[in-house]
Write a protein that holds these residues in place. Structure first.
Motif, PDB file in Angstrom:
ATOM      1  N   SER A   2       5.161   7.094  -0.903  1.00 37.32           N
ATOM      2  CA  SER A   2       4.182   6.948   0.164  1.00 37.32           C
ATOM      3  C   SER A   2       2.765   7.085  -0.391  1.00 37.32           C
ATOM      4  O   SER A   2       2.553   7.723  -1.411  1.00 37.32           O
ATOM      5  N   ILE A   3       1.838   6.492   0.305  1.00 42.50           N
ATOM      6  CA  ILE A   3       0.436   6.561  -0.121  1.00 42.50           C
ATOM      7  C   ILE A   3      -0.235   7.696   0.633  1.00 42.50           C
ATOM      8  O   ILE A   3      -0.209   7.732   1.860  1.00 42.50           O
ATOM      9  N   SER A   4      -0.794   8.653  -0.105  1.00 38.45           N
ATOM     10  CA  SER A   4      -1.490   9.790   0.505  1.00 38.45           C
ATOM     11  C   SER A   4      -2.875   9.376   0.961  1.00 38.45           C
ATOM     12  O   SER A   4      -3.493   8.482   0.392  1.00 38.45           O
ATOM     13  N   GLN A   5      -3.346  10.080   1.977  1.00 34.33           N
ATOM     14  CA  GLN A   5      -4.696   9.867   2.476  1.00 34.33           C
ATOM     15  C   GLN A   5      -5.446  11.189   2.424  1.00 34.33           C
ATOM     16  O   GLN A   5      -4.842  12.253   2.326  1.00 34.33           O
TER      17      GLN A   5
END
Length: 65
Positions: A2-5
């Motif tokens: 997943s791509i962290s924000q």
């Protein structure tokens, strides 16, 4: 994967000597490739940190027993 924000967190900050501690919201960037993000549920500040930041006692000296 997943791509962290970036996330918004509360932090206790002191912006200068003699300044009061403040609870402020800060932005925390996503972790880099060799880093991880850890969820902290509780934290505290030792009274000696307050004394050090407000110059009541030189850094590196111990508290009276």
């Amino acid at each position: 994967m997943s791509i962290s924000q970036a996330i918004t967190c509360k932090a206790v900050v002191c912006w200068g000597k003699g300044e009061p501690w403040k609870v402020e919201e800060i932005q925390v960037e996503p972790p880099k490739a060799t880093e991880v993000r850890v969820k902290m549920l509780y934290a505290s500040i030792c009274h000696t940190e307050n004394e050090n930041e407000n110059e009541k006692r030189p850094r590196g000296t111990s508290s009276p027993a």
